[in-house]
Design an enzyme around this catalytic site. Structure first.
Site, PDB file in Angstrom:
ATOM      1  N   HIS A  18       0.808  -1.214   0.000  1.00 18.84           N
ATOM      2  CA  HIS A  18       0.000   0.000   0.000  1.00 18.84           C
ATOM      3  C   HIS A  18       0.847   1.273   0.000  1.00 18.84           C
ATOM      4  O   HIS A  18       0.454   2.267  -0.617  1.00 18.84           O
ATOM      5  CB  HIS A  18      -0.986  -0.033   1.175  1.00 18.84           C
ATOM      6  N   HIS A  41      -8.212  -7.840  -8.476  1.00 18.57           N
ATOM      7  CA  HIS A  41      -8.777  -8.630  -7.361  1.00 18.57           C
ATOM      8  C   HIS A  41      -8.885  -7.677  -6.168  1.00 18.57           C
ATOM      9  O   HIS A  41      -8.057  -7.688  -5.267  1.00 18.57           O
ATOM     10  CB  HIS A  41      -7.878  -9.819  -7.020  1.00 18.57           C
ATOM     11  N   GLU A 117     -13.973  -7.428  -8.483  1.00 21.96           N
ATOM     12  CA  GLU A 117     -13.952  -8.416  -7.390  1.00 21.96           C
ATOM     13  C   GLU A 117     -15.061  -9.426  -7.643  1.00 21.96           C
ATOM     14  O   GLU A 117     -16.236  -9.078  -7.607  1.00 21.96           O
ATOM     15  CB  GLU A 117     -14.145  -7.731  -6.037  1.00 21.96           C
ATOM     16  N   GLU A 142     -14.445 -12.051 -13.630  1.00 19.13           N
ATOM     17  CA  GLU A 142     -13.237 -12.832 -13.388  1.00 19.13           C
ATOM     18  C   GLU A 142     -12.005 -11.924 -13.461  1.00 19.13           C
ATOM     19  O   GLU A 142     -11.771 -11.266 -14.468  1.00 19.13           O
ATOM     20  CB  GLU A 142     -13.143 -13.951 -14.443  1.00 19.13           C
ATOM     21  N   GLY A 143     -11.230 -11.897 -12.375  1.00 19.60           N
ATOM     22  CA  GLY A 143     -10.073 -11.005 -12.313  1.00 19.60           C
ATOM     23  C   GLY A 143      -9.053 -11.239 -13.411  1.00 19.60           C
ATOM     24  O   GLY A 143      -8.408 -10.303 -13.891  1.00 19.60           O
ATOM     25  N   ASP A 163      -3.397  -8.629  -7.747  1.00 18.62           N
ATOM     26  CA  ASP A 163      -3.213  -9.010  -6.338  1.00 18.62           C
ATOM     27  C   ASP A 163      -4.228 -10.098  -5.971  1.00 18.62           C
ATOM     28  O   ASP A 163      -5.166  -9.855  -5.218  1.00 18.62           O
ATOM     29  CB  ASP A 163      -3.407  -7.743  -5.482  1.00 18.62           C
TER      30      ASP A 163
END
Length: 278
Positions: A18, A41, A117, A142-143, A163
């Site tokens: 982050h 994601h 997501e 779907e990511g 991620d």
């Protein structure tokens, strides 16, 4: 390794991921031209550190809690901590922003966030969390399809965070495939893969795959809180960043030694090098 966002919110891996994300946004914001932030994601966007999932692991106590209330943090961590302070205005560390919330709060008016997501509980909650911000669009697909679905973007500039939860054995391979697809669809995409480090040997193939993504340049950034081959479990985490903006490497040269010292559990260290140099 099952890395569901809520259980691990605010841990040492989140702190690295982050803070680097806030720096990517800050450095991209130096140019007036808008950019899109894309999260494949995305998770929930916001976490309660006193909630059942976070308290069950308590991982944030050796992550963000070590930086909370400090007045001697490097300048590069200022944006990150400022957002967390705004979420916890009473001075008690309780709420923690995921990547989507950090991005939303640090983006400018002309920028957009495209979040994805697919988790059946987390996706609708993320949509609810973001519904008041017209700059944010939430997808529930779907990511792994995100690069082909959303790139190229109209802004011609993008940060993409890859991620996943790392619940399947092939997810590192799918990460490198996603980066490769992102670069092929929009070569200048700043694409960052977050990955857990359990033991270095298992990452050998992944590092090789990263070098064949077609990225013009690719920076590897890793932070360890245990020795690299310790049996502890999550010994550290990394980010592989394609097309890092100018200035990031210099900032991380100052930030990484400090994080390695402050977040060490048994043995703190770091690594930063170019897997693909210009």
């Amino acid at each position: 390794m099952n890395y569901r966002h809520a259980f691990h919110a605010g841990n040492h891996a989140d702190v690295l991921k982050h803070i680097v994300l806030t720096r990517l946004i800050a450095l991209m914001s130096r140019k007036e031209q808008p950019f899109a932030y894309i999260d494949t994601h995305a998770g929930l966007g916001l976490y309660d550190l006193q909630g059942d999932q976070a308290t069950r692991t308590g991982e944030y106590l050796e992550g963000v809690a070590r930086l909370w209330g400090r007045d001697d943090v490097p300048a590069m961590a200022a944006d990150y901590l400022r957002v967390i302070k705004r979420l916890n205005a009473d001075g008690e560390l309780r709420y923690y922003p995921g990547s989507p919330e950090l991005a939303r709060r640090l983006m400018r008016q002309q920028d957009r966030a495209l979040l994805n997501e697919k988790h059946p509980e987390d996706g609708p909650l993320l949509k609810e969390n973001m519904k008041k911000d017209p700059r944010v669009v939430v997808h529930l697909g779907e990511g792994w399809h995100v690069p082909r679905a959303l790139l190229p973007v109209q802004e011609k500039r993008a940060i993409m965070l890859i991620d996943p939860p790392f619940e399947q054995a092939d997810e590192l391979k799918r990460c490198t495939n996603s980066m490769k697809e992102a670069i092929s669809r929009m070569r200048q995409t700043v694409a960052a893969i977050w990955y857990p480090i359990k033991d270095q040997r298992s990452l050998t193939r992944y590092y090789q795959d990263l070098t064949s993504t077609g990225a013009p340049k690719l920076l590897r950034v890793e932070l360890y809180v245990h020795h690299q081959d310790s049996p502890q479990g999550l010994n550290g985490s990394g980010l592989a960043i394609a097309n890092p903006p100018w200035g990031l490497e210099e900032e991380l040269k100052e930030l990484l030694p400090w994080l390695a010292k402050e977040l060490a559990q048994t043995d703190g260290s770091y690594r930063m090098d170019w897997l693909i140099a210009e």
